[in-house]
Enzyme design. Structure first.
Site, short mmCIF file in Angstrom:
data_model
loop_
_atom_site.label_atom_id
_atom_site.label_comp_id
_atom_site.label_asym_id
_atom_site.label_seq_id
_atom_site.Cartn_x
_atom_site.Cartn_y
_atom_site.Cartn_z
N HIS A 19 65.44 -57.06 16.57
CA HIS A 19 66.81 -57.43 16.95
C HIS A 19 66.80 -58.42 18.12
CE1 HIS A 19 67.83 -53.14 15.46
NE2 HIS A 19 68.42 -53.94 14.60
N ARG A 92 64.78 -59.95 6.54
CA ARG A 92 63.35 -59.64 6.58
C ARG A 92 62.79 -59.88 5.19
NH1 ARG A 92 64.93 -54.13 9.35
NH2 ARG A 92 66.68 -54.72 8.04
N SER A 130 64.67 -50.19 12.63
CA SER A 130 64.93 -49.02 13.49
C SER A 130 64.45 -47.75 12.79
CB SER A 130 66.43 -48.90 13.78
OG SER A 130 66.89 -50.04 14.46
P1 ADP Z 1 72.60 -52.48 9.76
O1 ADP Z 1 72.86 -51.02 9.56
O2 ADP Z 1 73.86 -53.29 9.88
O3 ADP Z 1 71.61 -53.10 8.82
P2 ADP Z 1 70.52 -52.76 11.76
O4 ADP Z 1 70.57 -52.37 13.21
O5 ADP Z 1 69.52 -52.08 10.90
O6 ADP Z 1 72.00 -52.55 11.24
O7 ADP Z 1 70.31 -54.32 11.63
C1 ADP Z 1 71.21 -55.23 12.21
C2 ADP Z 1 70.83 -56.63 11.78
O8 ADP Z 1 69.57 -56.97 12.34
C3 ADP Z 1 70.67 -56.80 10.27
O9 ADP Z 1 71.12 -58.10 9.93
C4 ADP Z 1 69.18 -56.69 10.06
O10 ADP Z 1 68.76 -57.40 8.91
C5 ADP Z 1 68.68 -57.36 11.33
N1 ADP Z 1 67.32 -56.92 11.67
C6 ADP Z 1 66.90 -55.68 11.93
N2 ADP Z 1 65.57 -55.66 12.18
C7 ADP Z 1 65.15 -56.95 12.07
C8 ADP Z 1 63.88 -57.60 12.19
N3 ADP Z 1 62.76 -56.91 12.43
N4 ADP Z 1 63.83 -58.94 12.01
C9 ADP Z 1 64.97 -59.63 11.72
N5 ADP Z 1 66.18 -59.08 11.58
C10 ADP Z 1 66.28 -57.76 11.75
#
Ligand code: ADP
Length: 164
Positions: A19, A92, A130
């Site tokens: 993030h 990803r 996460s």
């Molecule tokens: P959600 O439940 O909305 O997917 P997340 O906290 O899992 O919430 O992810 C928020 C955003 O961050 C999403 O667009 C996700 O694809 C992106 N994201 C999460 N981890 C990564 C990562 N390792 N690299 C790039 N983007 C990420």
């Protein structure tokens, strides 16, 4: 010139280096990013919304161009209420694509004033989520390099609390 404000929505349960990488790279493009923690996420969260917001705020360390907020209801409504014009999402693996594509189309259908901006993950974080961090840390596996030290501590404390 008007400020280019983007909203980066998500669960952030908890925030990871994946993030943070998106936020830092996004700040090169946008004047301000609002990290918007979803209050009505259907996912079963480990951290309360307040805990997630606190972790993000501390990790960002008072960067004035990166704000942290919570939202519920329609994301597009929230984005417009903040006078933002862009939703940032990270991509990803290919598996993220289909879901994100659907949501982006739906959001475009709701409002043509809001654009979804996709950012490719950086290679070291391409398998980082996460959920995977929560799973590995629950088994006492190594998560250094995946989350900031403060988040690691918070995860350890949560797991202790859960095991009690
Ligand atoms: P959600 O439940 O909305 O997917 P997340 O906290 O899992 O919430 O992810 C928020 C955003 O961050 C999403 O667009 C996700 O694809 C992106 N994201 C999460 N981890 C990564 C990562 N390792 N690299 C790039 N983007 C990420």
């Amino acid at each position: 010139m008007t400020k280019k404000i983007a909203v980066y929505p998500g669960s952030f349960d908890p925030i990871t280096f994946g993030h943070l990488d998106i936020i830092n790279r996004g700040l090169i493009i946008f004047d301000e990013i609002i990290i918007a923690v979803a209050a009505n996420s259907s996912k079963n969260a480990m951290f309360s919304i307040e805990e997630r917001v606190d972790l993000i705020r501390t990790v960002l360390g008072g960067n004035e161009r990166a704000k942290v907020d919570t939202f519920d209801g329609l994301l597009v409504d929230y984005v417009l209420s903040k006078e933002a014009t862009v939703i940032i999402r990270g991509l990803r693996a290919v598996s993220d694509f289909e879901y994100e594509f659907q949501i982006a189309q739906m959001n475009r259908n709701i409002s043509q004033q809001v654009e979804t901006f996709f950012m490719m993950t950086s290679v070291p974080y391409s398998y980082l989520s996460s959920s995977i961090v929560k799973e590995v840390s629950s088994l006492n596996g190594p998560i250094d390099g995946l989350v900031p030290p403060l988040v690691k501590k918070a995860l350890e404390a949560k797991h202790k609390q859960i095991k009690k």
